[in-house]
Motif scaffolding. Structure first.
Motif, short mmCIF file in Angstrom:
data_model
loop_
_atom_site.label_atom_id
_atom_site.label_comp_id
_atom_site.label_asym_id
_atom_site.label_seq_id
_atom_site.Cartn_x
_atom_site.Cartn_y
_atom_site.Cartn_z
N ALA A 275 0.83 -1.21 0.00
CA ALA A 275 0.00 0.00 0.00
C ALA A 275 0.86 1.25 0.00
CB ALA A 275 -0.93 0.00 1.21
N ALA A 276 1.95 1.23 0.78
CA ALA A 276 2.84 2.38 0.83
C ALA A 276 3.54 2.57 -0.52
CB ALA A 276 3.86 2.20 1.94
N ALA A 277 4.02 1.48 -1.12
CA ALA A 277 4.72 1.57 -2.40
C ALA A 277 3.79 2.07 -3.50
CB ALA A 277 5.30 0.21 -2.77
N ASP A 278 2.55 1.61 -3.49
CA ASP A 278 1.59 2.03 -4.51
C ASP A 278 1.33 3.53 -4.47
OD1 ASP A 278 1.39 -0.56 -5.36
OD2 ASP A 278 -0.56 -0.96 -4.41
N GLU A 279 1.43 4.10 -3.27
CA GLU A 279 1.15 5.54 -3.12
C GLU A 279 2.42 6.38 -3.05
OE1 GLU A 279 -1.88 6.95 -3.09
OE2 GLU A 279 -2.86 5.02 -3.38
N GLY A 280 3.58 5.72 -3.15
CA GLY A 280 4.85 6.45 -3.08
C GLY A 280 5.18 6.98 -1.70
N LEU A 281 4.73 6.30 -0.67
CA LEU A 281 4.91 6.75 0.71
C LEU A 281 6.09 6.05 1.38
CD1 LEU A 281 1.16 6.44 1.74
CD2 LEU A 281 2.38 8.60 1.31
N GLY A 282 6.66 6.72 2.35
CA GLY A 282 7.61 6.07 3.23
C GLY A 282 6.84 5.25 4.25
N VAL A 283 7.48 4.21 4.79
CA VAL A 283 6.79 3.37 5.76
C VAL A 283 7.76 2.88 6.83
CG1 VAL A 283 7.12 1.27 4.37
CG2 VAL A 283 5.28 1.36 6.08
N GLU A 284 7.29 2.86 8.05
CA GLU A 284 8.06 2.32 9.17
C GLU A 284 7.12 1.42 9.98
OE1 GLU A 284 10.62 3.84 13.09
OE2 GLU A 284 9.29 5.23 12.02
N ILE A 285 7.57 0.20 10.28
CA ILE A 285 6.79 -0.76 11.05
C ILE A 285 7.56 -1.13 12.31
CG2 ILE A 285 5.69 -3.03 11.07
CD1 ILE A 285 5.55 -2.87 8.01
N THR A 286 6.95 -0.94 13.46
CA THR A 286 7.56 -1.33 14.72
C THR A 286 6.55 -2.13 15.54
OG1 THR A 286 6.91 0.78 15.73
CG2 THR A 286 9.13 0.64 14.80
N TYR A 287 7.06 -2.80 16.60
CA TYR A 287 6.20 -3.66 17.41
C TYR A 287 6.35 -3.35 18.89
CZ TYR A 287 5.50 -6.33 13.17
OH TYR A 287 5.16 -6.69 11.88
N ASP A 288 5.24 -3.41 19.60
CA ASP A 288 5.21 -3.22 21.05
C ASP A 288 4.37 -4.35 21.66
OD1 ASP A 288 6.45 -0.42 21.48
OD2 ASP A 288 4.95 -0.07 19.92
N ASP A 289 4.49 -4.49 22.99
CA ASP A 289 3.66 -5.45 23.73
C ASP A 289 3.66 -6.82 23.05
OD1 ASP A 289 3.15 -3.12 25.06
OD2 ASP A 289 0.98 -3.34 25.09
N VAL A 290 4.85 -7.38 22.88
CA VAL A 290 4.99 -8.66 22.20
C VAL A 290 4.86 -9.80 23.20
CG1 VAL A 290 6.52 -10.11 20.82
CG2 VAL A 290 6.46 -7.63 20.43
N PHE A 291 3.85 -10.64 23.02
CA PHE A 291 3.60 -11.80 23.88
C PHE A 291 3.71 -13.07 23.04
CE2 PHE A 291 1.37 -8.35 25.91
CZ PHE A 291 1.43 -8.61 27.28
N ASP A 292 4.59 -13.98 23.44
CA ASP A 292 4.61 -15.30 22.82
C ASP A 292 3.39 -16.09 23.31
OD1 ASP A 292 6.99 -14.66 21.64
OD2 ASP A 292 8.24 -15.80 23.02
N ALA A 293 3.04 -17.13 22.58
CA ALA A 293 1.97 -18.02 23.03
C ALA A 293 2.39 -18.68 24.34
CB ALA A 293 1.69 -19.08 21.98
N CYS A 294 1.43 -18.88 25.21
CA CYS A 294 1.67 -19.55 26.48
C CYS A 294 1.17 -20.99 26.35
CB CYS A 294 0.92 -18.81 27.60
SG CYS A 294 1.20 -19.46 29.24
N VAL A 295 2.09 -21.95 26.42
CA VAL A 295 1.76 -23.35 26.18
C VAL A 295 2.05 -24.15 27.45
CG1 VAL A 295 2.18 -25.37 24.74
CG2 VAL A 295 2.32 -23.07 23.74
N ASN A 296 1.05 -24.82 27.98
CA ASN A 296 1.21 -25.64 29.19
C ASN A 296 1.91 -26.96 28.87
OD1 ASN A 296 0.00 -23.75 30.84
ND2 ASN A 296 -1.96 -24.81 30.97
N HIS A 297 2.90 -27.29 29.68
CA HIS A 297 3.62 -28.55 29.52
C HIS A 297 2.77 -29.69 30.08
CE1 HIS A 297 6.70 -31.64 30.14
NE2 HIS A 297 7.44 -30.98 29.27
N PRO A 298 2.68 -30.84 29.38
CA PRO A 298 1.80 -31.92 29.84
C PRO A 298 2.12 -32.43 31.23
CG PRO A 298 3.19 -32.62 27.98
CD PRO A 298 3.30 -31.14 28.08
N GLU A 299 3.40 -32.53 31.58
CA GLU A 299 3.76 -33.02 32.92
C GLU A 299 3.35 -32.02 33.99
OE1 GLU A 299 7.68 -34.86 35.25
OE2 GLU A 299 7.83 -34.27 33.14
N ALA A 300 3.53 -30.72 33.69
CA ALA A 300 3.13 -29.69 34.65
C ALA A 300 1.62 -29.63 34.80
CB ALA A 300 3.67 -28.33 34.19
#
Length: 384
Positions: A275-300
């Motif tokens: 979308a940015a390239a089609d319009e000739g725009l500059g673009v910056e992508i950053t990330y905040d509040d990054v949470f990995d999936a929480c997976v329970n271990h079967p033994e636990a």
């Protein structure tokens, strides 16, 4: 738990509730917790991954290390007044129940002081900055954590909508992965009377909001689940005289697994860049509040299921994770982990609501399950 001990822990919970501190600012809360822990054990570590605190109960004998984790931080939400112990800090409140989780783990500490473990170690973790997803990562990466890392680590979260004191325990994925994607589009401002002399990101923004939303329609919490939620958008400045030269879009990406999150991130970034390239725009992508999936271990999970039974609570086993995220998943990178849900009541105000308050009746329930899990692991026979 005696009525006297419950009354004391409830008073501690109310004191924490009145002085909430948000992620990354938990200095007073950490100092309060450390003071309480020093009254029951001689080994208290502070400053872990920021304001993190840990208490170590070491038998001095060989055996596994069992950990219990709770959270220090509150939320930047104005609490609705009405309780004698409501927040005294404007615009901030313990509206997720972390004050109650801390009270439970302090109860565990008191019990361990009265009835010391005879084998292995117990580590009680009071983690900062859970709400931003940064706290568990920083706690794990702190050099102090390396020498206390548990073999098994357990946690809980109270859950409105579930019967008071009931337990739900998930096999496999327990919480979705999520992250906040911040997209900044840049063009060139111009006079509103001559928009052709500038480069407005309005068209790209108008395309991206529905396109990003369509990437993740939600639905059933299967392996392919993906939800994208546009949470904020801003175009230009609030003026009538200037055609905009920049725009910002915030969107939350949510999936059941980390692998699916990787796919969703790639798809979202490709949409934005095109979308940015089609319009000739500059673009910056950053990330905040990054949470990995929480997976329970079967033994636990098995240990927690038995612990619930020993504590007089029959857990409801499920394979459906919660949509909201938890940074507890970070600890699975070195320990066998499991988190369970403890019912706050069917009609209880929801988490992050301004009228939410942790039910004090849950303090002995959660503490009892944690203690049963600890004793189960440390009382187990040594295997070669």
């Amino acid at each position: 738990m005696t009525p006297e001990r419950l009354a004391q822990l409830t008073a501690l919970r109310h004191a924490l509730h009145q002085r909430p501190e948000v992620s990354g600012e938990e200095a007073e809360t950490a100092a309060f917790i450390a003071e309480q822990l020093r009254g029951v054990t001689g080994r208290v570590l502070t400053g872990i991954g920021g304001y993190g605190v840990a208490a170590v109960f070491d038998s001095g004998q060989p055996g596994p290390t069992v950990g219990i984790r709770c959270e220090l931080d509150a939320l930047p939400i104005l609490e609705m007044p009405g309780k004698p112990w409501y927040s005294q800090v404007p615009g901030k409140g313990h509206l997720c129940g972390h004050d109650g989780h801390m009270a439970m783990v302090l109860g565990v500490a008191q019990d361990l002081a009265q009835t010391p473990v005879t084998r292995g170690r117990v580590v009680l973790i009071f983690q900062p900055a859970e709400e931003t997803g940064q706290g568990a990562r920083d706690f794990r990466n702190d050099p102090q954590y390396a020498e206390m890392q548990p073999d098994f680590l357990f946690s809980l979260h109270n859950l409105p909508g579930l019967d008071l004191g009931a337990v739900e325990l998930c096999s496999g994925p327990a919480n979705c992965a999520s992250r906040g994607m911040r997209v900044r589009l840049t063009g060139k401002t111009s006079h509103a009377a001559a928009p052709q002399d500038g480069l407005s990101p309005a068209s790209a923004m108008a395309q991206l909001i529905p396109a990003l939303t369509a990437l993740g329609p939600g639905g059933e919490l299967t392996e392919d689940y993906a939800l994208t939620t546009v949470t904020h958008a801003q175009l230009g400045a609030p003026t009538f005289g200037v055609a905009p030269g920049e725009a910002e879009i915030w969107v939350t990406l949510r999936t059941v697994s980390d692998a699916r999150m990787g796919q969703l991130v790639d798809q979202a970034q490709a949409l934005v860049r095109k979308a940015a390239a089609d319009e000739g725009l500059g673009v910056e992508i950053t990330y905040d509040d990054v949470f990995d999936a929480c997976v329970n271990h079967p033994e636990a999970v098995q240990i927690l299921a038995h612990a619930c039974a020993q504590a007089g609570v029959q857990p409801r086993l499920t394979t459906v994770p919660q949509r909201f995220s938890e940074d507890f998943g970070q600890f699975a990178k070195g320990s066998k982990t499991a988190m369970f849900w403890l019912g706050a009541g069917v009609d209880h105000p929801q988490l992050h609501n301004p009228d939410y308050d942790f039910p004090d009746a849950l303090i002995p329930v959660g503490a009892g399950i944690f203690l049963a899990a600890i004793r189960q692991v440390l009382d187990a026979p040594v295997t070669a």
